[in-house]
Design an enzyme around this catalytic site. Structure first.
Site, short mmCIF file in Angstrom:
data_model
loop_
_atom_site.label_atom_id
_atom_site.label_comp_id
_atom_site.label_asym_id
_atom_site.label_seq_id
_atom_site.Cartn_x
_atom_site.Cartn_y
_atom_site.Cartn_z
N CYS A 19 0.85 -1.18 0.06
CA CYS A 19 -0.07 0.04 0.09
C CYS A 19 1.00 1.19 -0.15
O CYS A 19 1.84 1.32 0.92
CB CYS A 19 -0.93 -0.21 1.33
N TYR A 50 -7.66 4.48 -9.60
CA TYR A 50 -7.22 3.49 -8.51
C TYR A 50 -8.36 2.40 -8.65
O TYR A 50 -7.95 1.28 -8.08
CB TYR A 50 -7.55 4.54 -7.14
N GLU A 62 1.00 -0.34 -6.87
CA GLU A 62 1.10 1.06 -6.16
C GLU A 62 2.32 1.42 -6.01
O GLU A 62 3.22 0.66 -5.28
CB GLU A 62 0.40 0.86 -5.03
N ASP A 97 -3.27 -6.97 2.64
CA ASP A 97 -3.50 -6.39 1.42
C ASP A 97 -3.10 -7.45 0.33
O ASP A 97 -2.03 -7.59 0.07
CB ASP A 97 -2.83 -5.25 1.09
N TYR A 102 -0.17 -4.76 -5.06
CA TYR A 102 0.63 -4.83 -3.68
C TYR A 102 1.88 -5.45 -3.82
O TYR A 102 2.51 -5.81 -3.00
CB TYR A 102 -0.16 -5.35 -2.49
N CYS A 171 -2.19 1.80 6.78
CA CYS A 171 -1.56 1.19 5.80
C CYS A 171 -0.19 1.18 6.37
O CYS A 171 0.86 1.98 6.35
CB CYS A 171 -1.43 2.42 4.64
N CYS A 180 20.36 -6.35 6.30
CA CYS A 180 21.66 -6.47 5.95
C CYS A 180 22.64 -5.45 6.25
O CYS A 180 22.40 -4.11 6.02
CB CYS A 180 21.77 -6.72 4.53
#
Length: 181
Positions: A19, A50, A62, A97, A102, A171, A180
Site C-alpha cells: 500500500c 485507483y 502501487e 492487502d 501490492y 497502511c 543486511c
C-alpha cells in the site's frame, strides 16, 4: 495532480512495496528525500484510476516516486530501506492487502540504479532465505530512457500525502526484521 518538478540536484527512484500510503510516509521521513508522490507503475493501462488498479486488470503496482538528494542519501540506502520495510517474499500481497497492485517491485531509472537493485536483491535473497522465508518475488524493471516505460501515472489527489491528511489512516509497513549490513 502533484507538481512534477524535481528539486535541483535531486535524482528519482521508484519503489512498489505494498500500500503506497505508508511507504510514501516512510520515504518522506527519510533524511535526504526532497519530495514524494504516489502513483501506478509497471502495468499496461495508460492513466489508470485507483478503482481500475484495484481490479488487478491493469498490471500496475502501487508505487512511490521518490526524489532524493544523492549528497544526503544514496540510492543504495533507499533500496536497503525498501527491502527492510516489507516482506519481498509474499508475491501479490503485503499482510492483509492482496492483489497484483501490492507486489514488490523496483523501477530503476539508470544502468547504475539497476546494478545496485540487482546486487542488493541477491544480498537480501540470501538474508531472507537464512531467516527462513521463501524466495524473493521482487520484480526489477528498468525504465527505458528512450520511451520512459514503464510509465509512472500519478494517483488521484486524495492519495497524495494521504497519511498527513488522515493521520489515523491504515497502511502499515510490513517489515520482517530481516536486515543486511
Amino acid at each position: 495532480m502533484p507538481d512534477d518538478a524535481t528539486p535541483d540536484g535531486s535524482e528519482l527512484a521508484y519503489f512498489a512495496l505494498g500500500c503506497f500510503w505508508g511507504e510514501e510516509k516512510m520515504f518522506w521521513n527519510t533524511a535526504g528525500v526532497t519530495n514524494t508522490a504516489v502513483g501506478y507503475q509497471g502495468g499496461f493501462t495508460p492513466n489508470p484510476t485507483y478503482e481500475e488498479v484495484c481490479t488487478g486488470r491493469t498490471g500496475h503496482a502501487e508505487t512511490v516516486r521518490v526524489a532524493f538528494d544523492p549528497t544526503r542519501v544514496t540510492y543504495e540506502a533507499l533500496v536497503k530501506q525498501f527491502f527492510e520495510a516489507h516482506d519481498p517474499t509474499q508475491g501479490y500481497r503485503q499482510g492483509n492487502d492482496v492483489g497484483t497492485q501490492y507486489r514488490s517491485a523496483l523501477f530503476p531509472v539508470s544502468a547504475e540504479q539497476e546494478e545496485v537493485a540487482r546486487r542488493l536483491l541477491e544480498t537480501y535473497a540470501e538474508a531472507y532465505t537464512n531467516a527462513g522465508y521463501g524466495a524473493i518475488t521482487t520484480e526489477i524493471t528498468r525504465l527505458d530512457p528512450a520511451t520512459g516505460e514503464p510509465a509512472f501515472w500519478y494517483a488521484e489527489d486524495y492519495h497524495q500525502q494521504y497519511l498527513i491528511k488522515n493521520p489515523n489512516g491504515y497502511c502499515p509497513i510490513h517489515s520482517t526484521g530481516v536486515t543486511c549490513a
